[in-house]
Design an enzyme around this catalytic site. Sequence first.
Site, PDB file in Angstrom:
ATOM      1  N   LYS A  14       0.826  -1.217   0.000  1.00  4.53           N
ATOM      2  CA  LYS A  14       0.000   0.000   0.000  1.00  4.53           C
ATOM      3  C   LYS A  14       0.851   1.254   0.000  1.00  4.53           C
ATOM      4  O   LYS A  14       0.644   2.156  -0.794  1.00  4.53           O
ATOM      5  CB  LYS A  14      -0.892   0.072   1.247  1.00  4.53           C
ATOM      6  CG  LYS A  14      -2.050  -0.858   1.281  1.00  4.53           C
ATOM      7  CD  LYS A  14      -2.993  -0.514   2.445  1.00  4.53           C
ATOM      8  CE  LYS A  14      -2.363  -0.561   3.818  1.00  4.53           C
ATOM      9  NZ  LYS A  14      -1.958  -1.886   4.282  1.00  4.53           N
ATOM     10  N   ARG A  89      -9.456   1.358   8.378  1.00  6.48           N
ATOM     11  CA  ARG A  89      -9.117  -0.033   8.675  1.00  6.48           C
ATOM     12  C   ARG A  89     -10.368  -0.830   9.034  1.00  6.48           C
ATOM     13  O   ARG A  89     -10.297  -2.025   9.191  1.00  6.48           O
ATOM     14  CB  ARG A  89      -8.167  -0.123   9.887  1.00  6.48           C
ATOM     15  CG  ARG A  89      -6.786   0.433   9.649  1.00  6.48           C
ATOM     16  CD  ARG A  89      -5.964  -0.529   8.820  1.00  6.48           C
ATOM     17  NE  ARG A  89      -4.684  -0.880   9.379  1.00  6.48           N
ATOM     18  CZ  ARG A  89      -3.556  -0.196   9.232  1.00  6.48           C
ATOM     19  NH1 ARG A  89      -3.539   0.926   8.572  1.00  6.48           N
ATOM     20  NH2 ARG A  89      -2.425  -0.646   9.735  1.00  6.48           N
ATOM     21  N   ARG A 128      11.146  -6.389   4.734  1.00  6.89           N
ATOM     22  CA  ARG A 128      10.989  -4.938   4.596  1.00  6.89           C
ATOM     23  C   ARG A 128      11.950  -4.195   5.540  1.00  6.89           C
ATOM     24  O   ARG A 128      12.140  -4.568   6.687  1.00  6.89           O
ATOM     25  CB  ARG A 128       9.545  -4.545   4.931  1.00  6.89           C
ATOM     26  CG  ARG A 128       9.348  -3.034   4.986  1.00  6.89           C
ATOM     27  CD  ARG A 128       7.918  -2.643   4.809  1.00  6.89           C
ATOM     28  NE  ARG A 128       7.096  -2.893   5.982  1.00  6.89           N
ATOM     29  CZ  ARG A 128       5.794  -2.640   6.023  1.00  6.89           C
ATOM     30  NH1 ARG A 128       5.173  -2.164   4.961  1.00  6.89           N
ATOM     31  NH2 ARG A 128       5.102  -2.881   7.113  1.00  6.89           N
ATOM     32  N   ARG A 161      10.941  -2.290  11.137  1.00  8.64           N
ATOM     33  CA  ARG A 161       9.889  -1.781  12.017  1.00  8.64           C
ATOM     34  C   ARG A 161       9.646  -2.768  13.144  1.00  8.64           C
ATOM     35  O   ARG A 161       9.651  -3.972  12.936  1.00  8.64           O
ATOM     36  CB  ARG A 161       8.600  -1.591  11.225  1.00  8.64           C
ATOM     37  CG  ARG A 161       8.538  -0.272  10.512  1.00  8.64           C
ATOM     38  CD  ARG A 161       7.370  -0.183   9.570  1.00  8.64           C
ATOM     39  NE  ARG A 161       6.091  -0.606  10.142  1.00  8.64           N
ATOM     40  CZ  ARG A 161       4.927  -0.494   9.509  1.00  8.64           C
ATOM     41  NH1 ARG A 161       4.883   0.029   8.297  1.00  8.64           N
ATOM     42  NH2 ARG A 161       3.812  -0.891  10.069  1.00  8.64           N
ATOM     43  N   ARG A 172      -1.097  -8.952  13.014  1.00  9.25           N
ATOM     44  CA  ARG A 172      -1.609  -7.863  12.170  1.00  9.25           C
ATOM     45  C   ARG A 172      -2.416  -8.413  11.002  1.00  9.25           C
ATOM     46  O   ARG A 172      -3.450  -7.853  10.652  1.00  9.25           O
ATOM     47  CB  ARG A 172      -0.446  -7.002  11.655  1.00  9.25           C
ATOM     48  CG  ARG A 172       0.133  -6.123  12.759  1.00  9.25           C
ATOM     49  CD  ARG A 172       1.503  -5.606  12.397  1.00  9.25           C
ATOM     50  NE  ARG A 172       1.478  -4.755  11.241  1.00  9.25           N
ATOM     51  CZ  ARG A 172       2.510  -4.631  10.375  1.00  9.25           C
ATOM     52  NH1 ARG A 172       3.616  -5.311  10.574  1.00  9.25           N
ATOM     53  NH2 ARG A 172       2.409  -3.839   9.359  1.00  9.25           N
TER      54      ARG A 172
HETATM   55  P1  AMP Z   1       0.751   0.846   8.956  1.00 14.87           P
HETATM   56  O1  AMP Z   1       2.010   1.594   8.707  1.00 14.87           O
HETATM   57  O2  AMP Z   1      -0.389   1.284   8.065  1.00 14.87           O
HETATM   58  O3  AMP Z   1       0.937  -0.652   8.960  1.00 14.87           O
HETATM   59  O4  AMP Z   1       0.282   1.233  10.450  1.00 14.87           O
HETATM   60  C1  AMP Z   1       1.091   0.930  11.569  1.00 14.87           C
HETATM   61  C2  AMP Z   1       0.259   0.935  12.837  1.00 14.87           C
HETATM   62  O5  AMP Z   1      -0.348   2.232  13.026  1.00 14.87           O
HETATM   63  C3  AMP Z   1      -0.922  -0.038  12.851  1.00 14.87           C
HETATM   64  O6  AMP Z   1      -0.532  -1.351  13.212  1.00 14.87           O
HETATM   65  C4  AMP Z   1      -1.818   0.613  13.900  1.00 14.87           C
HETATM   66  O7  AMP Z   1      -1.318   0.411  15.214  1.00 14.87           O
HETATM   67  C5  AMP Z   1      -1.661   2.094  13.575  1.00 14.87           C
HETATM   68  N1  AMP Z   1      -2.650   2.546  12.558  1.00 14.87           N
HETATM   69  C6  AMP Z   1      -2.385   3.094  11.341  1.00 14.87           C
HETATM   70  N2  AMP Z   1      -3.520   3.397  10.686  1.00 14.87           N
HETATM   71  C7  AMP Z   1      -4.540   3.028  11.502  1.00 14.87           C
HETATM   72  C8  AMP Z   1      -5.955   3.069  11.402  1.00 14.87           C
HETATM   73  N3  AMP Z   1      -6.564   3.539  10.309  1.00 14.87           N
HETATM   74  N4  AMP Z   1      -6.679   2.591  12.455  1.00 14.87           N
HETATM   75  C9  AMP Z   1      -6.100   2.113  13.557  1.00 14.87           C
HETATM   76  N5  AMP Z   1      -4.765   2.036  13.721  1.00 14.87           N
HETATM   77  C10 AMP Z   1      -3.992   2.490  12.717  1.00 14.87           C
END
Ligand code: AMP
Length: 216
Positions: A14, A89, A128, A161, A172
């Site tokens: 993404k 999400r 990654r 990360r 996740r």
């Molecule tokens: P990502 O980089 O999109 O994988 O996001 C990393 C982390 O940020 C996720 O595992 C959540 O803890 C938090 N996060 C990011 N976007 C959202 C969202 N829309 N709703 C809830 N938590 C989020």
Amino acid sequence: MIRLVFLGPPGVGKGTHAGLLAKSLKITHYSTGDIFREILKESSPLSEKLDKYVNSGKLVPDEIVFETVREVLSNEENENGWLLDGYPRNKNQAELLDNFLLSRDEELDYAVYLYASTEVLVKRLTNRRVCSDCGAIYNLVNNPPGKKGICDKCGGILIQREDDKSETIKKRISIFEREFEPLKEYYDDAGILVKISAEGDLERIAGRIKEGLKIG
Ligand code: AMP
């Protein structure tokens, strides 16, 4: 003016594809994950609250995420449009976004859903690496940096990360699967869901996205 959301499981690409598309359309790319990781670099009441969710792979409560999204979308500089990556999400987040847009006489153009098999996702996530300074994304197998451990773009140090470690990855992906079905239906019913296979090489996937959005 174009308004997009990018949906899909962790590791599907993404962030990478949202970044490429935003650049080519000259629209603003907002990643809620990147925004949270940026906030977490400094200590503050908000970063204390976020820490326990983000670093363990759990979803941040909807009200906190939406507040962040509302703030960035209210930014006057989005004149060509914007793309949200990592939001929504779940269905509740999608409804919060729609109500906000409706209050401004706006609406989403497309929800782009990138999908790939679990095997491909796990492989991409464990390989990654991200730049600790500028957030650029690398893959040790498909897209390695020129110099080991160093960002090609800014010379920053590449790190893994915290939530890309193996146990958290599985958690996740299973959270994603649980929340995603109703969200997918929501955008399907609205007639704006565009499904794109995210397996294969980067250029082909990018081409499929543009075709899907009829901007290729
Ligand atoms: P990502 O980089 O999109 O994988 O996001 C990393 C982390 O940020 C996720 O595992 C959540 O803890 C938090 N996060 C990011 N976007 C959202 C969202 N829309 N709703 C809830 N938590 C989020």
